[in-house]
Design a protein around this motif. Structure first.
Motif, short mmCIF file in Angstrom:
data_model
loop_
_atom_site.label_atom_id
_atom_site.label_comp_id
_atom_site.label_asym_id
_atom_site.label_seq_id
_atom_site.Cartn_x
_atom_site.Cartn_y
_atom_site.Cartn_z
N ALA A 108 40.28 66.63 44.14
CA ALA A 108 41.51 65.92 43.76
C ALA A 108 42.10 66.52 42.49
N ARG A 109 41.24 66.87 41.53
CA ARG A 109 41.74 67.47 40.28
C ARG A 109 42.30 68.87 40.53
N ALA A 110 41.66 69.62 41.42
CA ALA A 110 42.19 70.94 41.78
C ALA A 110 43.57 70.80 42.41
N ASP A 111 43.71 69.80 43.24
CA ASP A 111 45.00 69.55 43.89
C ASP A 111 46.06 69.19 42.85
N GLU A 112 45.67 68.40 41.85
CA GLU A 112 46.62 67.97 40.80
C GLU A 112 47.14 69.15 40.00
N VAL A 113 46.26 70.11 39.64
CA VAL A 113 46.71 71.21 38.76
C VAL A 113 47.40 72.32 39.55
N THR A 114 47.31 72.29 40.87
CA THR A 114 47.95 73.33 41.69
C THR A 114 49.41 72.97 41.92
N PRO A 115 50.32 73.88 41.60
CA PRO A 115 51.74 73.55 41.79
C PRO A 115 52.03 73.17 43.24
N THR A 116 52.88 72.19 43.40
CA THR A 116 53.14 71.68 44.76
C THR A 116 53.83 72.75 45.62
N ASN A 117 54.52 73.70 44.96
CA ASN A 117 55.21 74.72 45.76
C ASN A 117 54.39 76.00 45.90
N ALA A 118 53.10 75.95 45.54
CA ALA A 118 52.25 77.15 45.69
C ALA A 118 51.94 77.36 47.17
N ARG A 119 52.31 78.52 47.68
CA ARG A 119 52.04 78.80 49.10
C ARG A 119 50.57 79.14 49.28
N ASP A 120 50.04 79.98 48.37
CA ASP A 120 48.61 80.35 48.44
C ASP A 120 47.83 79.38 47.57
N ARG A 121 47.02 78.60 48.19
CA ARG A 121 46.25 77.59 47.45
C ARG A 121 44.81 78.05 47.35
N TRP A 122 44.54 78.88 46.32
CA TRP A 122 43.19 79.40 46.12
C TRP A 122 42.45 78.55 45.10
N VAL A 123 41.18 78.27 45.37
CA VAL A 123 40.26 77.79 44.33
C VAL A 123 39.20 78.86 44.13
N TRP A 124 38.98 79.23 42.88
CA TRP A 124 37.98 80.23 42.51
C TRP A 124 36.80 79.47 41.88
N ILE A 125 35.69 79.37 42.61
CA ILE A 125 34.52 78.63 42.10
C ILE A 125 33.66 79.61 41.30
N THR A 126 33.41 79.24 40.04
CA THR A 126 32.62 80.13 39.19
C THR A 126 31.68 79.30 38.32
N GLY A 127 31.00 79.96 37.37
CA GLY A 127 30.05 79.26 36.52
C GLY A 127 30.06 79.89 35.13
N GLY A 128 28.86 80.03 34.60
CA GLY A 128 27.51 79.91 35.10
C GLY A 128 27.24 80.61 36.44
N GLU A 129 26.28 80.08 37.14
CA GLU A 129 25.94 80.62 38.46
C GLU A 129 26.15 79.49 39.48
N PRO A 130 27.28 79.51 40.19
CA PRO A 130 27.60 78.39 41.08
C PRO A 130 26.61 78.21 42.22
N THR A 131 25.91 79.29 42.63
CA THR A 131 24.98 79.11 43.75
C THR A 131 23.71 78.36 43.33
N ASP A 132 23.61 77.98 42.06
CA ASP A 132 22.51 77.09 41.65
C ASP A 132 22.68 75.70 42.29
N HIS A 133 23.88 75.44 42.79
CA HIS A 133 24.19 74.10 43.34
C HIS A 133 24.41 74.20 44.85
N ASP A 134 24.21 73.09 45.53
CA ASP A 134 24.55 73.00 46.95
C ASP A 134 26.07 72.92 47.05
N LEU A 135 26.70 74.00 47.47
CA LEU A 135 28.15 74.08 47.43
C LEU A 135 28.84 73.47 48.66
N MET A 136 28.08 73.17 49.69
CA MET A 136 28.72 72.74 50.94
C MET A 136 29.59 71.49 50.80
#
Ligand code: SF4
Length: 203
Positions: free
Chosen positions: A57-85
């Protein structure tokens, strides 16, 4: 599922490195890192927890409503330390394309649209395929050849291969830059990257 987040963990910015350089996207920075690099200066300390749905929901809020490409870049730290599913499912429900940045110290087969691997220790580099790989000479004292002898090019499967000068306090290390330039001149299937967001003064 609840995830630990760093300070200022979810923000809209411009990707500064490698193949998606210049694309605007939402960064999601998960806290914690099990890699343990000796001279780590990344602030991956836990600042708060949020559920997968709250993060989406927060990612959706900060993404401009007129953005055609809606990318989220997940990073860390080391993000694979967590269950990402659960997080991936929640982001998909908000129609995001998903990129994952990892040191590659763990084998992952995540259902993401872009997998970016930047190994930090040749002996611990496990993930040998993805969309891009970035090698940083001088990082943790390793050379480009240290990484390549751990996994020669013909034993890895990356669409794009980059070397990137080590950058400390927004200054490229001259020896690392020279190593990158010499390397790409001798290896035409590799390209030069750098941390352009530092020069653009964006997060
Ligand atoms: S992988 Fe990155 S965040 Fe983790 S210890 Fe190494 S430099 Fe720090």
């Amino acid at each position: 599922m609840r995830y630990p987040l760093t300070r200022n963990p979810i923000f809209w910015t411009i990707q500064g490195e490698a193949h998606l350089r210049g694309f605007q996207m939402c960064f999601v920075r998960l806290a914690g890192c099990s890699v343990g690099c000796g001279h780590c200066d990344t602030d991956y300390a836990k600042n708060e927890f949020a559920t997968d749905e709250e993060i989406a929901a927060r990612a959706d809020e900060v993404t401009p409503t007129n953005a055609r490409d809606r990318w989220v870049w997940i990073t860390g730290g080391e993000p694979t330390d967590h269950d990402l599913m659960p997080l991936i499912r929640a982001l998909r429900a908000k129609r995001f394309a998903i990129a994952l940045a990892s040191s590659g110290h763990r084998r992952v087969i995540p259902p993401v649209d872009w997998l970016s691997i930047s190994p930090h220790d040749p002996a611990k580099w496990m993930q040998t395929y993805g969309n891009e790989v970035k090698l940083v000479p001088g990082l943790n004292g390793f050379s480009i050849e240290d990484f390549r002898s751990a996994h020669p090019d013909d034993q890895t499967d990356f669409m794009y291969r980059y070397v990137q000068p080590l950058s400390i306090a927004k200054q490229e290390d001259p020896a690392s830059l020279r190593a990158c330039l010499d390397f790409v001149r001798a290896n035409p299937n590799w390209a030069l990257s750098r941390q352009d967001h530092h020069y653009w003064n964006v997060a």
